[in-house]
Design a protein around this motif. Structure first.
Motif, PDB file in Angstrom:
ATOM      1  N   ARG A 176     -49.928 -57.299  30.372  1.00  0.00           N
ATOM      2  CA  ARG A 176     -48.678 -57.181  29.627  1.00  0.00           C
ATOM      3  C   ARG A 176     -47.755 -58.321  30.017  1.00  0.00           C
ATOM      4  NH1 ARG A 176     -45.158 -51.928  30.706  1.00  0.00           N
ATOM      5  NH2 ARG A 176     -44.546 -53.127  32.554  1.00  0.00           N
ATOM      6  N   PRO A 177     -47.158 -58.992  29.035  1.00  0.00           N
ATOM      7  CA  PRO A 177     -46.223 -60.078  29.356  1.00  0.00           C
ATOM      8  C   PRO A 177     -44.906 -59.515  29.856  1.00  0.00           C
ATOM      9  CG  PRO A 177     -46.264 -59.706  27.001  1.00  0.00           C
ATOM     10  CD  PRO A 177     -47.314 -58.803  27.581  1.00  0.00           C
ATOM     11  N   PRO A 178     -44.074 -60.340  30.481  1.00  0.00           N
ATOM     12  CA  PRO A 178     -42.769 -59.861  30.937  1.00  0.00           C
ATOM     13  C   PRO A 178     -41.879 -59.510  29.752  1.00  0.00           C
ATOM     14  CG  PRO A 178     -42.937 -62.244  31.200  1.00  0.00           C
ATOM     15  CD  PRO A 178     -44.305 -61.766  30.829  1.00  0.00           C
ATOM     16  N   ASN A 179     -40.941 -58.598  29.976  1.00  0.00           N
ATOM     17  CA  ASN A 179     -40.014 -58.242  28.916  1.00  0.00           C
ATOM     18  C   ASN A 179     -38.922 -59.289  28.786  1.00  0.00           C
ATOM     19  OD1 ASN A 179     -38.207 -57.784  31.023  1.00  0.00           O
ATOM     20  ND2 ASN A 179     -38.535 -55.565  31.027  1.00  0.00           N
ATOM     21  N   ILE A 180     -37.929 -58.996  27.950  1.00  0.00           N
ATOM     22  CA  ILE A 180     -36.906 -59.989  27.665  1.00  0.00           C
ATOM     23  C   ILE A 180     -36.088 -60.343  28.910  1.00  0.00           C
ATOM     24  CG2 ILE A 180     -35.126 -58.315  27.018  1.00  0.00           C
ATOM     25  CD1 ILE A 180     -34.372 -60.234  24.723  1.00  0.00           C
TER      26      ILE A 180
ATOM     27  N   ALA B  62     -34.598 -65.021  21.218  1.00  0.00           N
ATOM     28  CA  ALA B  62     -34.732 -64.927  22.668  1.00  0.00           C
ATOM     29  C   ALA B  62     -36.198 -64.961  23.096  1.00  0.00           C
ATOM     30  CB  ALA B  62     -34.068 -63.648  23.171  1.00  0.00           C
ATOM     31  N   ASN B  63     -37.084 -64.605  22.183  1.00  0.00           N
ATOM     32  CA  ASN B  63     -38.522 -64.578  22.481  1.00  0.00           C
ATOM     33  C   ASN B  63     -39.277 -65.083  21.250  1.00  0.00           C
ATOM     34  OD1 ASN B  63     -40.902 -63.999  23.965  1.00  0.00           O
ATOM     35  ND2 ASN B  63     -41.120 -62.063  22.879  1.00  0.00           N
ATOM     36  N   PRO B  64     -39.271 -66.423  21.037  1.00  0.00           N
ATOM     37  CA  PRO B  64     -39.825 -66.985  19.800  1.00  0.00           C
ATOM     38  C   PRO B  64     -41.347 -67.144  19.777  1.00  0.00           C
ATOM     39  CG  PRO B  64     -38.941 -68.736  21.154  1.00  0.00           C
ATOM     40  CD  PRO B  64     -38.649 -67.458  21.882  1.00  0.00           C
ATOM     41  N   ARG B  65     -42.028 -66.645  20.772  1.00  0.00           N
ATOM     42  CA  ARG B  65     -43.498 -66.709  20.789  1.00  0.00           C
ATOM     43  C   ARG B  65     -44.035 -65.398  21.342  1.00  0.00           C
ATOM     44  NH1 ARG B  65     -45.222 -68.089  26.008  1.00  0.00           N
ATOM     45  NH2 ARG B  65     -47.188 -68.878  25.208  1.00  0.00           N
ATOM     46  N   VAL B  66     -45.127 -64.923  20.756  1.00  0.00           N
ATOM     47  CA  VAL B  66     -45.664 -63.641  21.176  1.00  0.00           C
ATOM     48  C   VAL B  66     -47.161 -63.586  20.909  1.00  0.00           C
ATOM     49  CG1 VAL B  66     -45.282 -62.502  18.957  1.00  0.00           C
ATOM     50  CG2 VAL B  66     -45.319 -61.137  21.043  1.00  0.00           C
ATOM     51  N   SER B  67     -47.880 -62.880  21.769  1.00  0.00           N
ATOM     52  CA  SER B  67     -49.304 -62.626  21.596  1.00  0.00           C
ATOM     53  C   SER B  67     -49.490 -61.123  21.511  1.00  0.00           C
ATOM     54  CB  SER B  67     -50.096 -63.200  22.776  1.00  0.00           C
ATOM     55  OG  SER B  67     -51.478 -62.885  22.653  1.00  0.00           O
ATOM     56  N   ALA B  68     -50.277 -60.664  20.547  1.00  0.00           N
ATOM     57  CA  ALA B  68     -50.424 -59.222  20.358  1.00  0.00           C
ATOM     58  C   ALA B  68     -51.783 -58.887  19.776  1.00  0.00           C
ATOM     59  CB  ALA B  68     -49.318 -58.687  19.455  1.00  0.00           C
ATOM     60  N   ARG B  69     -52.193 -57.643  19.980  1.00  0.00           N
ATOM     61  CA  ARG B  69     -53.426 -57.125  19.394  1.00  0.00           C
ATOM     62  C   ARG B  69     -53.069 -56.251  18.213  1.00  0.00           C
ATOM     63  NH1 ARG B  69     -55.778 -52.396  21.079  1.00  0.00           N
ATOM     64  NH2 ARG B  69     -54.616 -52.572  23.036  1.00  0.00           N
ATOM     65  N   LEU B  70     -53.663 -56.517  17.056  1.00  0.00           N
ATOM     66  CA  LEU B  70     -53.333 -55.796  15.835  1.00  0.00           C
ATOM     67  C   LEU B  70     -54.201 -54.554  15.667  1.00  0.00           C
ATOM     68  CD1 LEU B  70     -52.848 -58.838  13.441  1.00  0.00           C
ATOM     69  CD2 LEU B  70     -51.189 -57.741  14.959  1.00  0.00           C
TER      70      LEU B  70
ATOM     71  N   VAL C 120     -45.142 -60.953   9.436  1.00  0.00           N
ATOM     72  CA  VAL C 120     -45.535 -61.093  10.842  1.00  0.00           C
ATOM     73  C   VAL C 120     -44.856 -60.021  11.695  1.00  0.00           C
ATOM     74  CG1 VAL C 120     -45.395 -62.584  12.874  1.00  0.00           C
ATOM     75  CG2 VAL C 120     -46.072 -63.544  10.668  1.00  0.00           C
ATOM     76  N   GLU C 121     -43.592 -59.760  11.428  1.00  0.00           N
ATOM     77  CA  GLU C 121     -42.866 -58.738  12.191  1.00  0.00           C
ATOM     78  C   GLU C 121     -43.425 -57.349  11.915  1.00  0.00           C
ATOM     79  OE1 GLU C 121     -38.838 -59.452  11.111  1.00  0.00           O
ATOM     80  OE2 GLU C 121     -38.531 -60.980  12.658  1.00  0.00           O
ATOM     81  N   ARG C 122     -43.901 -57.096  10.679  1.00  0.00           N
ATOM     82  CA  ARG C 122     -44.533 -55.804  10.392  1.00  0.00           C
ATOM     83  C   ARG C 122     -45.834 -55.666  11.168  1.00  0.00           C
ATOM     84  NH1 ARG C 122     -42.899 -56.279   4.840  1.00  0.00           N
ATOM     85  NH2 ARG C 122     -44.983 -56.805   4.133  1.00  0.00           N
ATOM     86  N   MET C 123     -46.549 -56.762  11.335  1.00  0.00           N
ATOM     87  CA  MET C 123     -47.771 -56.725  12.138  1.00  0.00           C
ATOM     88  C   MET C 123     -47.460 -56.345  13.581  1.00  0.00           C
ATOM     89  SD  MET C 123     -49.822 -60.125  10.911  1.00  0.00           S
ATOM     90  CE  MET C 123     -50.264 -60.429   9.217  1.00  0.00           C
ATOM     91  N   LEU C 124     -46.342 -56.856  14.073  1.00  0.00           N
ATOM     92  CA  LEU C 124     -45.984 -56.636  15.474  1.00  0.00           C
ATOM     93  C   LEU C 124     -45.394 -55.256  15.720  1.00  0.00           C
ATOM     94  CD1 LEU C 124     -44.332 -60.064  16.368  1.00  0.00           C
ATOM     95  CD2 LEU C 124     -46.518 -59.202  17.209  1.00  0.00           C
ATOM     96  N   ALA C 125     -44.841 -54.621  14.701  1.00  0.00           N
ATOM     97  CA  ALA C 125     -44.109 -53.368  14.884  1.00  0.00           C
ATOM     98  C   ALA C 125     -44.886 -52.313  15.678  1.00  0.00           C
ATOM     99  CB  ALA C 125     -43.676 -52.810  13.529  1.00  0.00           C
ATOM    100  N   PRO C 126     -46.168 -52.040  15.356  1.00  0.00           N
ATOM    101  CA  PRO C 126     -46.879 -50.999  16.112  1.00  0.00           C
ATOM    102  C   PRO C 126     -47.201 -51.402  17.553  1.00  0.00           C
ATOM    103  CG  PRO C 126     -47.927 -51.422  13.980  1.00  0.00           C
ATOM    104  CD  PRO C 126     -46.974 -52.548  14.240  1.00  0.00           C
ATOM    105  N   THR C 127     -47.127 -52.686  17.870  1.00  0.00           N
ATOM    106  CA  THR C 127     -47.509 -53.148  19.205  1.00  0.00           C
ATOM    107  C   THR C 127     -46.364 -53.078  20.206  1.00  0.00           C
ATOM    108  OG1 THR C 127     -46.904 -55.498  18.933  1.00  0.00           O
ATOM    109  CG2 THR C 127     -49.041 -54.794  18.055  1.00  0.00           C
ATOM    110  N   GLY C 128     -45.133 -52.939  19.711  1.00  0.00           N
ATOM    111  CA  GLY C 128     -43.988 -52.914  20.605  1.00  0.00           C
ATOM    112  C   GLY C 128     -43.537 -54.291  21.046  1.00  0.00           C
ATOM    113  N   ARG C 129     -44.197 -55.353  20.557  1.00  0.00           N
ATOM    114  CA  ARG C 129     -43.796 -56.712  20.914  1.00  0.00           C
ATOM    115  C   ARG C 129     -42.679 -57.182  19.986  1.00  0.00           C
ATOM    116  NH1 ARG C 129     -48.349 -58.791  23.883  1.00  0.00           N
ATOM    117  NH2 ARG C 129     -49.158 -56.952  24.957  1.00  0.00           N
ATOM    118  N   ARG C 130     -41.829 -58.076  20.501  1.00  0.00           N
ATOM    119  CA  ARG C 130     -40.698 -58.578  19.732  1.00  0.00           C
ATOM    120  C   ARG C 130     -40.837 -60.070  19.470  1.00  0.00           C
ATOM    121  NH1 ARG C 130     -35.225 -56.879  22.559  1.00  0.00           N
ATOM    122  NH2 ARG C 130     -34.477 -58.032  20.729  1.00  0.00           N
ATOM    123  N   LEU C 131     -40.284 -60.474  18.330  1.00  0.00           N
ATOM    124  CA  LEU C 131     -40.282 -61.881  17.957  1.00  0.00           C
ATOM    125  C   LEU C 131     -38.884 -62.215  17.456  1.00  0.00           C
ATOM    126  CD1 LEU C 131     -42.266 -64.305  17.755  1.00  0.00           C
ATOM    127  CD2 LEU C 131     -42.619 -63.686  15.372  1.00  0.00           C
TER     128      LEU C 131
END
Length: 454
Positions: free
Chosen positions: A287-291, A172-180, A158-169
């Motif tokens: 874009r969601p708010p940052n940390i 501190a941020n246990p939920r995320v929405s992203a476009r793959l 899941v984290e590899r999926m998120l890597a190109p999007t710049g979103r973090r999981l």
């Protein structure tokens, strides 16, 4: 020049004999066997994987890893694998090399056991729940045989999926929405939100859905499709309503294909999903708010921006809150032919949902004023659903006739006129209206003359 790679390709094409380190041991030889895992065994595969993983960590930076689907990066990875096979004296048949390289790519840079589902056009949803994987295929959810070895492995994918999007999981941020990478939308959670450690739902959008495909799937009839095309050409404002997974986004994509190519379209989405087959589309994504809780860009911000971009039409992928107010304003102020989707259980319920969303905009508008705006802005509401069988289809189409006033003159509701209704007994779509307020507009601007009215 990478002699190892060249040699492997030459051997594959029969130009030279396979190099020794690519050959399978004679006692296990089989000219047609391409199963790399059966060739080397789990322990040897794990040894090779660990070695390749370490080399990749040393030779590829984070940016290159995030671009793992770039052909140049894939070729570099293949070269690393072939060198590792030589250095570790891993021997497999030349025919088995591509499968082994692909398996290693999936496990190290790709999506592991999920990789193949991203290239199956019939898979529309992928769910990771702990170590189990479930997919939706042909409208039905099924568990697959493959499972992650551990929750940690699932989280790494899941984290590899998120890597190109710049979103973090993270904690501190246990939920995320992203476009793959392929336009799929992923909603992911980890503990403590995810009880089983990790939960990811990936919605994929088929690229092959066309008007003809909707007809083939019996999602709509030719008569209703011709009517919908006329509504687009006549620049009627439309709301597509339905439940989760009913096909609202797909339906908007199909309808947008009828927009004349000399018109400009701006799309506004929380997570970009729309894939309009149109030459002039400008796409905006929230874009969601940052940390630190800063940097958020809301749909309402983007709809306001879209109004300043002078488009012919605005399409909001999904209205879920205060942006509904700005969408109605756009429909009322020089952007006819705009569209949006909302979650609702019927066309009538869509009106109530719109009222509730506009009230969140903080404009302090009374309910009757909001209803009046909806009656002025919206022309057509289309309701679609997903049957238990998995089929997604249109259920009914209504036109917004106007405000409905009580005896005291105050607007109590919006009057709707049902035009098309699905008949389950005949499995057909029937025209049920005795009158149609916009008949002349559709005839004049959409080229559709209603054959059902006397």
């Amino acid at each position: 020049m990478d002699l190892t790679l060249v040699s492997a390709l030459a051997a594959r094409d029969g130009l030279i004999q396979p190099l020794p380190f690519l050959q399978r041991r004679a006692e296990k030889s089989s000219a047609t066997d391409t199963s790399s895992l059966a060739d080397i065994g789990q322990e040897e595969y794990a040894r090779l994987k660990n070695h390749v993983q370490e080399v990749v960590r040393q030779q590829m930076n984070l940016e290159e890893v995030a671009r793992s689907r770039d052909p140049v990066i894939r070729n570099r990875f293949k070269s690393i694998v072939l060198r590792a096979m030589r250095d570790l004296d891993v021997r497999v048949a030349s025919l088995a090399v591509p499968a082994l390289v692909q398996r290693l790519f999936d496990d190290i840079l790709g999506y592991g056991i999920l990789e193949k589902f991203f290239f199956d056009p019939e898979v529309t949803e992928i769910i990771v729940n702990g170590t189990r994987v479930q997919i939706m295929k042909r409208g039905r959810r099924v568990f697959v045989q493959e499972r992650f070895e551990s929750v940690e492995q699932a989280r790494q994918v899941v984290e590899r999926m998120l890597a190109p999007t710049g979103r973090r999981l993270d904690l501190a941020n246990p939920r995320v929405s992203a476009r793959l990478f392929d336009g799929s939308r992923m909603m992911a959670h980890i503990a403590p939100c995810a009880v089983d450690g990790v939960l990811a739902t990936i919605r994929r959008f088929r690229q092959d859905i066309t008007p003809e495909m909707l007809l083939k799937n019996r999602s709509i009839s030719r008569e209703v499709l011709d009517f919908m095309r006329a509504c687009i050409l006549a620049r009627l404002n439309m709301v597509i309503a339905g439940g989760t997974g009913s096909g609202k986004t797909t339906f908007v994509n199909v309808l947008a294909s009828f927009i004349p190519h000399d018109e400009s379209v701006v799309t506004v989405e929380d997570t970009a999903e729309l894939q309009l087959q149109h030459p002039d589309v400008r796409r905006l994504e929230g874009r969601p708010p940052n940390i630190e809780g800063k940097g958020e860009i809301t749909l309402r911000d983007l709809v306001k921006d879209a109004l300043r971009m002078f488009p012919d039409r605005i399409i909001v992928g999904e209205c879920r809150g205060e942006e509904a107010f700005d969408m109605l304003q756009a429909m009322n102020t020089g952007h006819p032919g705009s569209m949006t989707t909302i979650h609702a259980n019927s066309a009538r319920h869509a009106i109530n949902r719109l009222v509730n969303m506009v009230q969140t905009a903080g404009m302090e508008l009374p309910r009757d004023a909001i209803l009046d705006q909806i009656a002025d802005a919206v022309d057509i509401i289309v309701f679609i659903l997903r049957e238990k069988s998995g089929r997604r289809r249109l259920d009914h189409v209504v036109e917004v006739v106007g405000p409905e006033r009580g005896a005291d003159g105050i607007i109590r509701d919006v009057k709707l006129n049902v035009l098309w209704q699905y008949n389950p007994k005949t499995d057909s779509f029937e025209w049920v209206a005795k009158e149609f307020k916009r008949a002349e507009i559709l005839a004049e601007k959409g080229g559709w003359r209603c054959p059902y009215l006397s």
